[in-house]
Design a protein around this motif. Structure first.
Motif, PDB file in Angstrom:
ATOM      1  N   VAL A 178       0.412  -0.851  -0.217  1.00 38.83           N
ATOM      2  CA  VAL A 178       0.070   0.193   0.392  1.00 38.83           C
ATOM      3  C   VAL A 178       0.752   1.267   0.112  1.00 38.83           C
ATOM      4  O   VAL A 178       1.473   1.535   0.832  1.00 38.83           O
ATOM      5  CB  VAL A 178      -0.648  -0.185   1.456  1.00 38.83           C
ATOM      6  N   PRO A 179       0.758   2.367  -0.909  1.00 39.55           N
ATOM      7  CA  PRO A 179       1.130   3.397  -0.734  1.00 39.55           C
ATOM      8  C   PRO A 179       1.347   4.552   0.036  1.00 39.55           C
ATOM      9  O   PRO A 179      -0.129   4.567  -0.031  1.00 39.55           O
ATOM     10  CB  PRO A 179       1.565   3.746  -2.900  1.00 39.55           C
ATOM     11  N   THR A 180       2.007   4.491   0.920  1.00 34.84           N
ATOM     12  CA  THR A 180       1.082   6.294   2.261  1.00 34.84           C
ATOM     13  C   THR A 180       2.991   6.657   2.427  1.00 34.84           C
ATOM     14  O   THR A 180       3.683   5.526   2.897  1.00 34.84           O
ATOM     15  CB  THR A 180       0.730   5.001   2.808  1.00 34.84           C
ATOM     16  N   LEU A 181       3.169   7.598   2.422  1.00 33.23           N
ATOM     17  CA  LEU A 181       3.993   7.974   3.484  1.00 33.23           C
ATOM     18  C   LEU A 181       3.327   7.978   5.366  1.00 33.23           C
ATOM     19  O   LEU A 181       5.013   8.034   5.799  1.00 33.23           O
ATOM     20  CB  LEU A 181       4.060   9.188   3.357  1.00 33.23           C
ATOM     21  N   SER A 182       3.013   7.683   5.416  1.00 31.13           N
ATOM     22  CA  SER A 182       2.162   7.671   6.727  1.00 31.13           C
ATOM     23  C   SER A 182       2.123   6.341   7.048  1.00 31.13           C
ATOM     24  O   SER A 182       1.493   5.797   8.591  1.00 31.13           O
ATOM     25  CB  SER A 182       0.784   8.037   7.127  1.00 31.13           C
ATOM     26  N   ALA A 183       2.573   5.273   6.812  1.00 26.84           N
ATOM     27  CA  ALA A 183       2.612   3.458   6.774  1.00 26.84           C
ATOM     28  C   ALA A 183       2.751   3.125   8.381  1.00 26.84           C
ATOM     29  O   ALA A 183       2.314   2.268   9.046  1.00 26.84           O
ATOM     30  CB  ALA A 183       3.372   2.802   6.019  1.00 26.84           C
ATOM     31  N   SER A 184       3.890   3.328   9.218  1.00 22.19           N
ATOM     32  CA  SER A 184       4.225   3.782  10.226  1.00 22.19           C
ATOM     33  C   SER A 184       2.800   4.293  11.583  1.00 22.19           C
ATOM     34  O   SER A 184       2.490   3.142  12.226  1.00 22.19           O
ATOM     35  CB  SER A 184       5.204   4.444  10.924  1.00 22.19           C
ATOM     36  N   ARG A 185       2.283   5.371  11.029  1.00 23.95           N
ATOM     37  CA  ARG A 185       1.330   5.553  11.770  1.00 23.95           C
ATOM     38  C   ARG A 185       0.022   4.854  11.245  1.00 23.95           C
ATOM     39  O   ARG A 185      -0.543   4.654  12.654  1.00 23.95           O
ATOM     40  CB  ARG A 185       1.084   7.276  11.351  1.00 23.95           C
ATOM     41  N   TYR A 186      -0.081   4.392  10.499  1.00 21.88           N
ATOM     42  CA  TYR A 186      -1.585   3.953  10.253  1.00 21.88           C
ATOM     43  C   TYR A 186      -1.646   2.048  11.195  1.00 21.88           C
ATOM     44  O   TYR A 186      -2.281   1.685  11.219  1.00 21.88           O
ATOM     45  CB  TYR A 186      -2.070   3.469   8.906  1.00 21.88           C
ATOM     46  N   LEU A 187       0.073   2.065  11.235  1.00 18.94           N
ATOM     47  CA  LEU A 187       0.490  -0.124  11.574  1.00 18.94           C
ATOM     48  C   LEU A 187      -0.498   0.342  13.263  1.00 18.94           C
ATOM     49  O   LEU A 187      -0.680  -0.227  13.281  1.00 18.94           O
ATOM     50  CB  LEU A 187       1.784  -0.151  11.301  1.00 18.94           C
ATOM     51  N   GLN A 188       0.592   1.312  13.248  1.00 19.29           N
ATOM     52  CA  GLN A 188      -0.031   1.338  14.992  1.00 19.29           C
ATOM     53  C   GLN A 188      -1.154   2.157  15.089  1.00 19.29           C
ATOM     54  O   GLN A 188      -1.377   1.158  16.090  1.00 19.29           O
ATOM     55  CB  GLN A 188       1.374   2.379  15.874  1.00 19.29           C
ATOM     56  N   GLN A 189      -1.621   2.757  14.794  1.00 18.26           N
ATOM     57  CA  GLN A 189      -3.586   2.614  15.241  1.00 18.26           C
ATOM     58  C   GLN A 189      -3.935   1.667  14.408  1.00 18.26           C
ATOM     59  O   GLN A 189      -5.070   1.539  15.502  1.00 18.26           O
ATOM     60  CB  GLN A 189      -4.009   4.010  14.036  1.00 18.26           C
ATOM     61  N   LEU A 190      -3.912   0.423  13.833  1.00 16.83           N
ATOM     62  CA  LEU A 190      -4.373  -0.264  13.485  1.00 16.83           C
ATOM     63  C   LEU A 190      -5.214  -1.392  14.507  1.00 16.83           C
ATOM     64  O   LEU A 190      -5.425  -2.229  15.245  1.00 16.83           O
ATOM     65  CB  LEU A 190      -4.235  -0.358  12.581  1.00 16.83           C
ATOM     66  N   ALA A 191      -2.593  -1.485  15.156  1.00 12.70           N
ATOM     67  CA  ALA A 191      -2.791  -2.328  16.204  1.00 12.70           C
ATOM     68  C   ALA A 191      -3.714  -2.487  17.649  1.00 12.70           C
ATOM     69  O   ALA A 191      -4.054  -2.639  18.064  1.00 12.70           O
ATOM     70  CB  ALA A 191      -1.473  -2.415  16.293  1.00 12.70           C
ATOM     71  N   LYS A 192      -3.418  -0.712  17.846  1.00  8.06           N
ATOM     72  CA  LYS A 192      -3.862   0.149  19.428  1.00  8.06           C
ATOM     73  C   LYS A 192      -5.189  -0.927  18.932  1.00  8.06           C
ATOM     74  O   LYS A 192      -5.598  -0.732  20.075  1.00  8.06           O
ATOM     75  CB  LYS A 192      -3.375   1.149  19.478  1.00  8.06           C
ATOM     76  N   HIS A 193      -5.843   0.047  17.548  1.00  9.28           N
ATOM     77  CA  HIS A 193      -7.242  -0.595  17.856  1.00  9.28           C
ATOM     78  C   HIS A 193      -7.736  -1.785  18.041  1.00  9.28           C
ATOM     79  O   HIS A 193      -8.657  -2.074  19.001  1.00  9.28           O
ATOM     80  CB  HIS A 193      -7.917   0.079  16.292  1.00  9.28           C
ATOM     81  N   TRP A 194      -6.913  -2.363  17.559  1.00  8.70           N
ATOM     82  CA  TRP A 194      -7.579  -4.562  17.923  1.00  8.70           C
ATOM     83  C   TRP A 194      -6.860  -4.208  18.905  1.00  8.70           C
ATOM     84  O   TRP A 194      -7.140  -5.200  19.052  1.00  8.70           O
ATOM     85  CB  TRP A 194      -7.092  -4.637  16.212  1.00  8.70           C
ATOM     86  N   SER A 195      -6.064  -3.846  19.608  1.00 16.80           N
ATOM     87  CA  SER A 195      -5.464  -5.116  20.734  1.00 16.80           C
ATOM     88  C   SER A 195      -6.688  -4.822  22.007  1.00 16.80           C
ATOM     89  O   SER A 195      -6.373  -5.385  23.086  1.00 16.80           O
ATOM     90  CB  SER A 195      -4.243  -3.884  21.036  1.00 16.80           C
ATOM     91  N   HIS A 196      -7.182  -4.713  21.975  1.00 13.91           N
ATOM     92  CA  HIS A 196      -8.543  -4.687  22.902  1.00 13.91           C
ATOM     93  C   HIS A 196      -9.370  -5.476  22.397  1.00 13.91           C
ATOM     94  O   HIS A 196     -10.062  -5.890  23.595  1.00 13.91           O
ATOM     95  CB  HIS A 196      -9.104  -3.522  22.634  1.00 13.91           C
ATOM     96  N   LYS A 197      -9.496  -6.329  21.710  1.00  7.94           N
ATOM     97  CA  LYS A 197     -10.377  -7.349  21.427  1.00  7.94           C
ATOM     98  C   LYS A 197      -9.406  -8.376  20.704  1.00  7.94           C
ATOM     99  O   LYS A 197      -9.681  -9.686  20.389  1.00  7.94           O
ATOM    100  CB  LYS A 197     -11.493  -6.831  20.231  1.00  7.94           C
ATOM    101  N   MET A 198      -8.028  -8.158  20.199  1.00  8.54           N
ATOM    102  CA  MET A 198      -6.847  -9.732  19.498  1.00  8.54           C
ATOM    103  C   MET A 198      -5.883  -9.476  19.665  1.00  8.54           C
ATOM    104  O   MET A 198      -5.484  -8.487  21.445  1.00  8.54           O
ATOM    105  CB  MET A 198      -7.881  -9.078  18.320  1.00  8.54           C
ATOM    106  N   GLU A 199      -5.559 -10.347  19.911  1.00  8.33           N
ATOM    107  CA  GLU A 199      -3.806 -10.528  20.350  1.00  8.33           C
ATOM    108  C   GLU A 199      -2.414  -9.883  19.328  1.00  8.33           C
ATOM    109  O   GLU A 199      -3.223  -9.878  18.172  1.00  8.33           O
ATOM    110  CB  GLU A 199      -3.360 -12.188  20.706  1.00  8.33           C
ATOM    111  N   VAL A 200      -2.243  -8.825  20.408  1.00 12.55           N
ATOM    112  CA  VAL A 200      -1.290  -7.685  19.057  1.00 12.55           C
ATOM    113  C   VAL A 200      -0.653  -7.439  19.499  1.00 12.55           C
ATOM    114  O   VAL A 200       0.357  -7.221  20.708  1.00 12.55           O
ATOM    115  CB  VAL A 200      -2.406  -6.418  19.158  1.00 12.55           C
ATOM    116  N   ALA A 201       0.711  -7.891  18.775  1.00  9.65           N
ATOM    117  CA  ALA A 201       2.237  -6.744  18.867  1.00  9.65           C
ATOM    118  C   ALA A 201       2.464  -6.331  17.588  1.00  9.65           C
ATOM    119  O   ALA A 201       2.634  -6.285  16.599  1.00  9.65           O
ATOM    120  CB  ALA A 201       2.684  -8.641  18.586  1.00  9.65           C
ATOM    121  N   PHE A 202       3.560  -4.685  18.160  1.00 10.98           N
ATOM    122  CA  PHE A 202       3.847  -4.139  17.330  1.00 10.98           C
ATOM    123  C   PHE A 202       4.765  -3.285  17.853  1.00 10.98           C
ATOM    124  O   PHE A 202       4.996  -3.127  18.415  1.00 10.98           O
ATOM    125  CB  PHE A 202       2.760  -3.226  16.804  1.00 10.98           C
ATOM    126  N   THR A 203       5.491  -2.457  16.655  1.00 10.02           N
ATOM    127  CA  THR A 203       6.209  -1.837  16.945  1.00 10.02           C
ATOM    128  C   THR A 203       6.016  -0.744  15.750  1.00 10.02           C
ATOM    129  O   THR A 203       5.400  -0.748  15.630  1.00 10.02           O
ATOM    130  CB  THR A 203       7.453  -2.342  16.696  1.00 10.02           C
TER     131      THR A 203
END
Length: 96
Positions: free
Chosen positions: A8-33
């Motif tokens: 996915v082309p985007t200059l904000s990849a890290s931000r979106y990765l972290q936002q999605l991981a945090k969003h789903w961490s309340h319901k699912m098993e998540v690990a991220f940097t």
């Protein structure tokens, strides 16, 4: 088992990765940097993401009997919500 990948082309990849991981961490098993993330869904599906300065690479693994198209849509629609300033993001899903 079905494996799909998208770059996915985007200059904000890290931000979106972290936002999605945090969003789903309340319901699912998540690990991220800031550069990598893994999300495990209750249905056995898994999303792995890798962010660099220009792209977000997404690998979606869906077990047999689950709906791959629906899981692709779940992942892409959630990322689009966080990328509302540049949405819709371009997902070119490829089967591996």
């Amino acid at each position: 088992m079905s494996v799909s990948v998208s770059r996915v082309p985007t200059l904000s990849a890290s931000r979106y990765l972290q936002q999605l991981a945090k969003h789903w961490s309340h319901k699912m098993e998540v690990a991220f940097t800031a550069e990598e993330g893994t999300i495990l869904f209750p249905n056995g599906s898994k999303v792995e993401m890798r962010a660099d300065s220009e792209t977000l690479d997404v690998v979606l693994t869906v077990p047999e009997g689950e709906d791959t198209a629906r899981m692709r849509e779940v992942v892409s629609s959630h990322l689009d919500r966080f990328a509302f300033r540049e949405a819709p993001l371009t997902f070119d899903w490829q089967d591996v």
